[in-house]
Design a protein around this motif. Structure first.
Motif, short mmCIF file in Angstrom:
data_model
loop_
_atom_site.label_atom_id
_atom_site.label_comp_id
_atom_site.label_asym_id
_atom_site.label_seq_id
_atom_site.Cartn_x
_atom_site.Cartn_y
_atom_site.Cartn_z
N GLY A 1 0.79 -1.22 0.00
CA GLY A 1 0.00 0.00 0.00
C GLY A 1 0.82 1.27 0.00
N SER A 2 2.14 1.13 -0.05
CA SER A 2 3.05 2.28 0.01
C SER A 2 4.41 1.85 -0.52
CB SER A 2 3.19 2.79 1.45
OG SER A 2 4.40 3.49 1.63
N MET A 3 4.99 2.64 -1.41
CA MET A 3 6.28 2.27 -1.96
C MET A 3 7.37 2.35 -0.89
SD MET A 3 8.29 3.62 -5.36
CE MET A 3 7.03 2.98 -6.44
N ALA A 4 7.25 3.30 0.04
CA ALA A 4 8.23 3.40 1.12
C ALA A 4 8.22 2.13 1.96
CB ALA A 4 7.94 4.62 1.99
N PHE A 5 7.02 1.66 2.33
CA PHE A 5 6.91 0.43 3.11
C PHE A 5 7.50 -0.75 2.33
CE2 PHE A 5 2.97 1.66 5.88
CZ PHE A 5 3.78 2.56 6.57
N ILE B 1 16.88 -0.53 4.35
CA ILE B 1 17.24 0.88 4.42
C ILE B 1 18.10 1.28 3.24
CG2 ILE B 1 18.51 2.58 5.79
CD1 ILE B 1 17.71 1.02 8.29
N LEU B 2 18.93 0.35 2.77
CA LEU B 2 19.81 0.63 1.63
C LEU B 2 19.00 0.95 0.38
CD1 LEU B 2 22.67 0.75 0.52
CD2 LEU B 2 22.52 -1.73 0.07
N GLY B 3 17.98 0.15 0.10
CA GLY B 3 17.16 0.39 -1.08
C GLY B 3 16.41 1.71 -1.01
N LEU B 4 15.86 2.01 0.17
CA LEU B 4 15.14 3.27 0.34
C LEU B 4 16.09 4.46 0.21
CD1 LEU B 4 12.45 4.67 1.03
CD2 LEU B 4 13.09 4.51 3.45
N PHE B 5 17.30 4.32 0.73
CA PHE B 5 18.29 5.39 0.63
C PHE B 5 18.65 5.66 -0.83
CE2 PHE B 5 22.76 6.52 0.07
CZ PHE B 5 22.80 7.74 0.74
N VAL B 6 18.88 4.62 -1.61
CA VAL B 6 19.23 4.80 -3.03
C VAL B 6 18.09 5.48 -3.77
CG1 VAL B 6 19.71 3.58 -5.19
CG2 VAL B 6 20.84 2.86 -3.07
N PHE B 7 16.86 5.09 -3.48
CA PHE B 7 15.70 5.69 -4.13
C PHE B 7 15.61 7.18 -3.79
CE2 PHE B 7 11.24 6.85 -4.50
CZ PHE B 7 10.89 6.32 -5.73
N CYS B 8 15.78 7.51 -2.53
CA CYS B 8 15.70 8.92 -2.11
C CYS B 8 16.88 9.72 -2.66
CB CYS B 8 15.68 9.01 -0.58
SG CYS B 8 14.16 8.35 0.16
N PHE B 9 18.07 9.10 -2.74
CA PHE B 9 19.23 9.78 -3.31
C PHE B 9 18.97 10.12 -4.78
CE2 PHE B 9 23.18 9.59 -5.75
CZ PHE B 9 23.92 10.58 -5.10
N PHE B 10 18.42 9.17 -5.52
CA PHE B 10 18.07 9.41 -6.93
C PHE B 10 17.10 10.60 -7.04
CE2 PHE B 10 14.77 8.85 -10.14
CZ PHE B 10 15.51 8.80 -11.32
N THR B 11 16.10 10.61 -6.17
CA THR B 11 15.09 11.67 -6.21
C THR B 11 15.71 13.04 -5.97
OG1 THR B 11 13.41 10.12 -5.41
CG2 THR B 11 12.92 12.47 -5.21
N LEU B 12 16.56 13.15 -4.97
CA LEU B 12 17.18 14.44 -4.65
C LEU B 12 18.24 14.83 -5.69
CD1 LEU B 12 17.58 14.02 -0.78
CD2 LEU B 12 15.83 15.32 -2.01
N LEU C 1 4.22 11.07 -3.55
CA LEU C 1 2.96 10.36 -3.36
C LEU C 1 3.14 8.85 -3.51
CD1 LEU C 1 0.44 12.71 -5.23
CD2 LEU C 1 0.96 12.62 -2.79
N TYR C 2 4.04 8.45 -4.42
CA TYR C 2 4.34 7.02 -4.55
C TYR C 2 4.82 6.44 -3.23
CZ TYR C 2 4.43 7.53 -9.69
OH TYR C 2 4.12 7.77 -11.00
N LEU C 3 5.70 7.17 -2.55
CA LEU C 3 6.25 6.69 -1.30
C LEU C 3 5.16 6.51 -0.24
CD1 LEU C 3 9.54 8.78 -1.11
CD2 LEU C 3 9.36 6.31 -1.43
#
Length: 430
Positions: free
Chosen positions: A342-346, A354-365, A395-397
């Motif tokens: 129900g949430s991409m962050a979850f 945490i590594l995967g979420l960090f890479v995704f957020c790094f790409f975004t920024l 919103l995806y997150l």
């Protein structure tokens, strides 16, 4: 009579085929729910066929592929195969889904010759049709004629469609995600008195339709869009005025909470669920279903972080993690969003840690375009594409953890390539 086809005719036919194919593929942003179950754990969605045809045409016409995307896919495959704990078939399935969608939308962009305004124009034309159908749906439901809408679009009868604007999407929140970029453009036009692609009437219609979804993601997205547009060109004066803007936002949130029962119910249930022990107190049946989905997946995430914090349990394996951490009676009550959290962050946390979420957020920024007052109209459109995709990523997150639905790969690619297009002007220095 000469029956040979001229080169000009071939070009015209090719453009026509690709143009129609582009519209069909872009329609999958909204129309996602029709599928065929194979019985072997693999679901075939209607848009797989035009995706496959698009990829076939792309390979036949030009086998070259962006090396950066290939490197990303190679890295994803290596990471996924090296970190999964169980559910190998699910890992392979998700790698295929992501690669397939990424290839399809890459070739769509390539066929359009990286003409981002042209892609945006086609997307807006499709969005207009979807929006008008949404208003028709709301009107028919308001007067008790919902059976007529269901007769014309029988697939929506399989959803929980109501008077909330949903149009031909699977649910209102899916419509919200699809409309977000064009709503951002609409607000930009209204805010700065521009007419990029849409006149003020269409802009108001899109914003109004967005609000009529009554989706929490729509209201969160709207607040973020207004904040981005207001602070687009920062100044001390704007900062001072922002105090009034924040007051207005606070009042907007209070009014939405006070006068929209759906939002009030979800907020109250979420707060109550977080305060107590959601799993053990046995009160999960008292919450509305959306809150139950949120809190049950949040519980799975918490447990996953305790046991596999760094790399998660494996790409595509959230459903197995869900079954592992939730009691059987809760799964029997409801397993909605079991597959995508129900949430991409979850989902990123449970599957890639945490590594995967960090890479995704790094790409975004890393690939967000900073607005500049001296942008030309062409560069301003690139900024609009990039900024609206940034809102979508946010919103995806929060909502919808499926990695490929609602044209996610298209907007991720547009986010990346719009940044690269701006950088090529050599006007932005990082």
């Amino acid at each position: 009579m000469d029956n040979r086809v001229s080169d000009l005719d071939v070009i015209r036919t090719d453009r026509s085929v690709k143009g129609i194919l582009s519209y069909i593929v872009l329609t999958s942003i909204y129309l996602t729910g029709q599928y065929i179950e194979t019985g072997i754990g693999f679901t075939i969605y209607w848009f797989y066929f035009p995706y496959a045809f698009l990829i076939f045409l792309g390979i036949v016409k030009d086998s070259k592929f962006d090396l950066r995307i290939l490197l990303f896919l190679v890295a994803l495959v290596i990471f996924s195969l090296a970190t999964f704990q169980y559910g190998f078939p699910l890992v392979i399935k998700q790698l295929f889904n992501i690669s397939f969608s990424l290839f399809a939308f890459y070739y769509l962009i390539k066929f359009e010759q990286f003409n981002f305004p042209a892609i945006l124009s086609k997307y807006i034309q499709i969005s207009k049709v979807v929006l008008v159908l949404g208003y028709v749906q709301v009107f028919l439901f308001a007067i008790g004629g919902d059976q007529y809408f269901g007769f014309v679009f029988p697939f929506v009868r399989e959803t929980n469609i109501s008077i909330r604007m949903q149009s031909i999407a699977t649910e209102p929140s899916f419509l919200t995600l699809g409309l977000t970029p064009v709503v951002f453009l609409s607000l930009y036009n209204l805010f700065y008195r521009r007419t990029f692609y849409l006149n003020w009437k269409w802009c108001l219609l899109f914003v109004g339709g967005y609000l009529l979804t009554l989706a929490s993601t729509a209201y969160l997205g709207l607040l973020l869009m207004l904040a981005i547009l207001y602070f687009k060109n920062f100044s001390v004066r704007k900062f001072l005025w922002s105090i009034g803007a924040l007051t207005g936002i606070f009042l907007f949130v209070i009014l939405a909470y006070s006068f929209i029962p759906l939002i009030k119910e979800r907020v109250d249930d979420t707060v109550m669920g977080l305060r107590g022990n959601f799993v053990q107190n046995g009160k999960y049946r008292e919450y509305n279903l959306s809150t139950y989905i949120l809190l049950s997946n949040f519980h799975v995430v918490k447990q996953s972080l305790k046991d596999r914090p760094l790399t998660g349990y494996g790409l595509g394996t959230h459903e197995l993690t869900y079954d592992h951490y939730l009691p059987a009676e809760m799964r029997a009550y409801s397993s909605l969003n079991r597959n995508d959290a129900g949430s991409m962050a979850f989902r990123l946390i449970t599957e890639t840690g945490i590594l995967g979420l960090f890479v995704f957020c790094f790409f975004t920024l890393r690939y967000r375009i900073r607005s500049r007052a001296w942008f030309s109209d062409e560069e301003e459109i690139l900024w609009i594409i990039n900024a609206s995709a940034f809102v979508l990523i946010f919103l995806y997150l929060l909502r919808n953890g499926n990695y490929t639905f609602n044209g996610k790969m298209l907007f991720m690619l547009l986010y990346f390539y719009s940044y690269k297009a701006i950088v090529m002007t050599k006007k932005i220095e990082r």
